[in-house]
Every structure is written in C-alpha cells, then in structure tokens.
Design an enzyme around this catalytic site. Structure first.
Site, PDB file in Angstrom:
ATOM      1  N   ALA A  79       0.201   6.963  -3.650  1.00  0.00           N
ATOM      2  CA  ALA A  79      -0.115   7.146  -5.067  1.00  0.00           C
ATOM      3  C   ALA A  79       1.109   7.555  -5.873  1.00  0.00           C
ATOM      4  O   ALA A  79       0.998   7.833  -7.069  1.00  0.00           O
ATOM      5  CB  ALA A  79      -1.206   8.196  -5.233  1.00  0.00           C
ATOM      6  N   SER A 103      -2.009   2.286  -5.211  1.00  0.00           N
ATOM      7  CA  SER A 103      -2.511   2.219  -6.580  1.00  0.00           C
ATOM      8  C   SER A 103      -1.769   3.252  -7.412  1.00  0.00           C
ATOM      9  O   SER A 103      -1.572   4.385  -6.961  1.00  0.00           O
ATOM     10  CB  SER A 103      -4.016   2.489  -6.643  1.00  0.00           C
ATOM     11  N   ALA A 104      -1.347   2.845  -8.602  1.00  0.00           N
ATOM     12  CA  ALA A 104      -0.710   3.797  -9.512  1.00  0.00           C
ATOM     13  C   ALA A 104      -1.714   4.796 -10.059  1.00  0.00           C
ATOM     14  O   ALA A 104      -1.334   5.828 -10.603  1.00  0.00           O
ATOM     15  CB  ALA A 104      -0.036   3.049 -10.659  1.00  0.00           C
ATOM     16  N   MET A 106      -5.604   6.357  -8.748  1.00  0.00           N
ATOM     17  CA  MET A 106      -6.623   6.315  -7.703  1.00  0.00           C
ATOM     18  C   MET A 106      -8.052   6.374  -8.247  1.00  0.00           C
ATOM     19  O   MET A 106      -9.003   6.434  -7.477  1.00  0.00           O
ATOM     20  CB  MET A 106      -6.405   7.472  -6.721  1.00  0.00           C
ATOM     21  N   HIS A 135      -0.712  12.649 -21.054  1.00  0.00           N
ATOM     22  CA  HIS A 135      -0.803  13.473 -19.849  1.00  0.00           C
ATOM     23  C   HIS A 135      -0.316  14.890 -20.150  1.00  0.00           C
ATOM     24  O   HIS A 135       0.265  15.153 -21.206  1.00  0.00           O
ATOM     25  CB  HIS A 135       0.025  12.870 -18.707  1.00  0.00           C
ATOM     26  N   HIS A 136      -0.504  15.761 -19.201  1.00  0.00           N
ATOM     27  CA  HIS A 136      -0.092  17.162 -19.296  1.00  0.00           C
ATOM     28  C   HIS A 136       1.427  17.282 -19.444  1.00  0.00           C
ATOM     29  O   HIS A 136       2.183  16.343 -19.171  1.00  0.00           O
ATOM     30  CB  HIS A 136      -0.560  17.925 -18.052  1.00  0.00           C
ATOM     31  N   LYS A 139       4.105  16.371 -16.456  1.00  0.00           N
ATOM     32  CA  LYS A 139       4.307  15.031 -15.901  1.00  0.00           C
ATOM     33  C   LYS A 139       5.694  14.540 -16.279  1.00  0.00           C
ATOM     34  O   LYS A 139       6.085  14.583 -17.450  1.00  0.00           O
ATOM     35  CB  LYS A 139       3.244  14.064 -16.407  1.00  0.00           C
ATOM     36  N   GLY A 145       2.505   5.223 -14.547  1.00  0.00           N
ATOM     37  CA  GLY A 145       2.323   4.041 -13.713  1.00  0.00           C
ATOM     38  C   GLY A 145       1.068   3.271 -14.082  1.00  0.00           C
ATOM     39  O   GLY A 145       1.029   2.037 -13.990  1.00  0.00           O
ATOM     40  N   THR A 146       0.052   3.989 -14.524  1.00  0.00           N
ATOM     41  CA  THR A 146      -1.189   3.328 -14.928  1.00  0.00           C
ATOM     42  C   THR A 146      -0.981   2.479 -16.172  1.00  0.00           C
ATOM     43  O   THR A 146      -1.481   1.351 -16.265  1.00  0.00           O
ATOM     44  CB  THR A 146      -2.289   4.371 -15.189  1.00  0.00           C
TER      45      THR A 146
END
EC number: 1.17.1.8
Length: 240
Positions: A79, A103-104, A106, A135-136, A139, A145-146
């Site tokens: 991941a 998977s970028a 999960m 995101h937080h 990161k 990646g998603t």
C-alpha cells in the site's frame, strides 16, 4: 493467517489490531529504525521471518525498496505510495515468483469510485474535469496515490490530456484538455477525493470520503486473506 508487517506506523498499527481481532497472528515487524515500544518481534529482512504467510506493507519507499531487492518468496500486499512507476515495475518483476497485490488505496469504495469515473468520462466528454484530494497535515506525498489513480482512469479514456498542478503560473484561460489536480493538507482529514465535471450551466461532483482509517486496514487484511491462496502473479482489486 500469520502476518509480517512492513512498517509500523499508524496504518499498520491498525492492521495489527484488526487482524488480531479477526484471529490472525502478527509474527513480526520490519521498520527503518527498531523501536523498544514495538510490541512484536522486529526483523531487518523479509527472508528472516520463516513462519509468515503474507506480508502487509504500509510504509514508504525508503523502507520498502531495499527490501524488494532482497531474495524472498512471500505473498505481498503493498500500500506504499510514492515513486509509483518504479514501484510498479519492481512489483511486476517480483510477481513472477510470488503473488503480489498493489493498490494506492485499500478502500473498496475507492475502487468503486474508479469504476464510476470510467463510466462517467465518456458520457461527459465535453465537460471540464478537476480532481481534488484532501488529507491530514502529516501526509507527505502530493498528490495522493489515489488521485493519481483517478487521473490514470481519465487518461485511459481521453486523448491529449494535460495535468495542471499549479494554475497561477499559467496566467491563461483553461484549455479543454486540462485536468486540474489539487491537493489540500490540514488537520486530521482521513482522506477525501472528489472529481468535478463542469459543463455549461451544470456541474456533477463524485466524492469519496473516508470516515476512518480502519477501512484501509481492513481492505489490506481482506486482500491478504485472498492473496495467500492465489498463484504467482500481479493482482489489483480488478482481478483478486
């Protein structure tokens, strides 16, 4: 199922808790720097863990890439995001000798989002598309990646696409082939991904919001449960 964890940050700590609740066993952890607070046996090399059934990776390229160059044969759930092209090439090579899942993101909901996007892009061919992720504040990589995965879906369905990461430097009107890509970092946002289709006098927004990081941990565990029974090969949510 006996699980080796690659990395022991917030995500794999959740994997450990949820896996044990499901009756699985954590047999070891590999970290960049061994820590006295880690409650499991710590290792430096994957091959040193003789009784693992599968490895689950939520780490970073600095930890993962050297491990992938070692000699080992163990089903592998990955991941890690960052340096995607290099990572995919390496995982594809490894998959000739072991089952590998990548998977970028999960979350199965995000997988569903990619399918919805693939259906929407041809239907909304003349709409402008903008991608946003949030995101937080801890990161590191951006865009996520998603979001790159969502962009890849669009590229596979549209010709002459141009990613635009920083519009203020362009000082020109939006071009039809532009795909805006935006990253937001702040607070404790678990993860949000939005696709905006903007047409004449109407917009369509498709959004996925993660309410808890447990969805990613559970997704990795479920992938591992399936992967251990698979033949050698490279797997994603599409073929697992």
């Amino acid at each position: 199922m006996k699980i080796l964890l690659i990395g022991y940050g917030a995500m794999n700590q959740r994997v450990a808790r949820l896996a044990e609740e499901k009756g699985h066993e954590i047999v070891g952890v590999i970290e960049n720097t061994p820590k006295a607070t880690t409650p499991y046996q710590q290792y430096q090399h994957i091959a040193d863990v003789k009784d693992a059934d599968v490895a689950i990776d939520f780490s970073n390229p600095n930890l993962l890439f050297p491990l992938l160059d070692e000699a080992f044969h163990l089903p592998l759930v990955v991941a890690t995001t960052g340096e995607k092209e290099k990572l995919l090439n390496k995982l594809d090579e490894l998959s000739k000798n072991m089952p590998v899942f990548f998977s970028a993101n999960m979350s199965y909901g995000v997988h569903a989002l990619t399918k919805i996007l693939a259906a929407a892009v041809p239907l909304l061919d003349d709409f402008d598309i903008e991608l946003t992720e949030a995101h937080h504040n801890k990161k590191v990589d951006a865009p996520s990646g998603t979001l790159e995965k969502l962009y890849d879906v669009i590229v596979s369905l549209k010709e002459n696409v141009t990613p635009v990461y920083d519009r203020h430097e362009l000082n020109e009107k939006r071009q039809p082939q532009d795909i805006g890509i935006h990253s937001i970092r702040g607070g404790t946002i678990v993860g949000e991904h939005e696709v905006l289709f903007a047409g004449t006098d109407e917009t369509i927004q498709i959004t996925h919001r993660a309410q808890s990081k447990d969805i990613f941990a559970n997704g990795a565990i479920q992938a591992a449960e399936r992967l251990v029974n698979k033949p050698n090969g490279f797997y994603t949510f599409d073929n697992l």
